[in-house]
Design a protein around this motif. Structure first.
Motif, PDB file in Angstrom:
ATOM      1  N   TYR A  60       0.802  -1.222   0.000  1.00  0.00           N
ATOM      2  CA  TYR A  60       0.000   0.000   0.000  1.00  0.00           C
ATOM      3  C   TYR A  60       0.833   1.269   0.000  1.00  0.00           C
ATOM      4  N   ARG A 102      -7.032   1.896   0.204  1.00  0.00           N
ATOM      5  CA  ARG A 102      -7.486   0.578   0.636  1.00  0.00           C
ATOM      6  C   ARG A 102      -8.978   0.656   0.904  1.00  0.00           C
ATOM      7  N   ASN A 103      -9.677  -0.440   0.666  1.00  0.00           N
ATOM      8  CA  ASN A 103     -11.110  -0.404   0.947  1.00  0.00           C
ATOM      9  C   ASN A 103     -11.330  -0.328   2.453  1.00  0.00           C
ATOM     10  N   TYR A 104     -12.532   0.073   2.838  1.00  0.00           N
ATOM     11  CA  TYR A 104     -12.822   0.365   4.240  1.00  0.00           C
ATOM     12  C   TYR A 104     -12.682  -0.870   5.130  1.00  0.00           C
ATOM     13  N   ASN A 152      -6.749   9.413  -5.699  1.00  0.00           N
ATOM     14  CA  ASN A 152      -6.827   8.265  -4.794  1.00  0.00           C
ATOM     15  C   ASN A 152      -5.496   7.954  -4.119  1.00  0.00           C
ATOM     16  N   ARG A 194      -8.872  -1.352   5.665  1.00  0.00           N
ATOM     17  CA  ARG A 194      -8.399  -0.236   6.462  1.00  0.00           C
ATOM     18  C   ARG A 194      -8.872  -0.354   7.915  1.00  0.00           C
ATOM     19  N   TRP A 252      -8.094  10.359   4.875  1.00  0.00           N
ATOM     20  CA  TRP A 252      -7.296  10.270   3.639  1.00  0.00           C
ATOM     21  C   TRP A 252      -6.766  11.639   3.216  1.00  0.00           C
TER      22      TRP A 252
END
Length: 311
Positions: free
Chosen positions: A144, A168-170, A155, A173, A255
């Protein structure tokens, strides 16, 4: 911004020099004398702190990789991975230092006293577990993080001048954040528990000693001084670590990494590894005695040279 960067360089330089001095001192103690259990941990902690300085952002290792013409992506993955491993080892090793000192000063009739005789063997197993866990757990960072490009990508999150984090998807994460929080809460809980235990022991010892002797003759024993030093380091570490953790978690969840916030975070990260060796050098009587002996020998040799020059 250049002022903050100069402060960070000064802080890192001071920290590296102090930790290098301690690393040489503890290595000398371990190889040439009978070390205390805490000496073995402190030696490892100084090495970890040196590596934290070398991998903490755009300092030294980044410049070394640039001179070697190594790819930016490989450079970012390597530095980021080592940095995360060292930060995880820092909290684990500090926790170990607190636990070992609590066992060391525990009374002979306590439950912890039975671990004193096999403390070094337990420490070896603990070191293997600590290093294995952090090397494995931090490996997810490799996937990552990568080299930062000039191409604008919404992104990606830039964390240094040459590295950025990939999204990263939730679920992933949240899972990584949950494991990190669980690890940190567990270790900080152990540190606070052992610190409270040591404070109680010191208070009882102080009250008994004060009752038996005059307050004028009350002097801190080496064990008491070492315990007070470790308590100070644990409290300072807990405060600095959670400030860093809050900044990191907030930035990752939102983010967004502001350059000013990143600079403040670096200052916080460097605070503990800078203060720790200075406190240890100031409080360890063996270092003070060694420095005095070196000074007296140097002064004596200077007088001999001066005297024989007139003969």
């Amino acid at each position: 911004m250049s002022l903050f960067k100069n402060i960070l360089y000064f802080q890192a330089g001071l920290g590296v020099l102090a930790n290098m001095f301690l690393l040489l001192f503890y290595t000398f103690i371990i190889l040439g004398h009978r070390p205390k259990p805490t000496d073995l941990i402190s030696c490892q902690l100084t090495f970890i702190h040196i590596m934290m300085f070398l991998t903490g952002g755009d300092i030294w290792l980044t410049d070394i990789f640039e001179t070697l013409n190594i790819g930016n992506d490989f450079k970012c993955k390597t530095i980021f991975y080592i940095s995360r491993v060292m930060r995880g080892l820092s909290i684990c090793t500090t926790c170990s230092l607190s636990v070992v000192q609590a066992v060391t000063i525990s009374p002979s009739n306590s439950l912890l006293a039975k671990f004193k005789h096999r403390l070094k063997m337990y420490m070896i197993y603990a070191f293997l577990c600590i290093w294995s866990f952090n090397l494995f757990y931090s490996s997810n960072q490799i996937f990552y993080v990568g080299g930062f490009t000039n191409i604008s990508k919404t992104n990606e999150m830039k964390v240094t001048k040459s590295c950025s984090l990939f999204p990263r998807n939730y679920i992933i994460r949240g899972l990584i954040l949950t494991v990190s929080i669980s690890r940190d809460v567990f270790l900080v809980g152990i540190m606070l528990t052992t610190s409270t235990y040591m404070v109680i022991i010191l208070f009882r010892h102080h009250r008994q000693y004060k009752h038996l002797h005059s307050i004028k003759n009350l002097r801190a024993s080496p064990e008491k001084r070492a315990t007070q030093t470790i308590l100070l380091l644990v409290v300072f570490f807990v405060v600095m670590y959670w400030v860093d953790f809050i900044i990191s978690s907030t930035s990752v969840l939102l983010w967004m990494y502001d350059p000013v916030v990143l600079t403040v975070q670096k200052f916080v990260i460097y605070a503990y590894p800078t203060i720790t060796p200075l406190v240890q050098i100031r409080s360890d009587n063996r270092i003070i005695v060694m420095m005095k002996n070196m000074h007296s020998k140097h002064h004596h040799s200077f007088l001999n040279i001066w005297f024989f020059s007139f003969l």
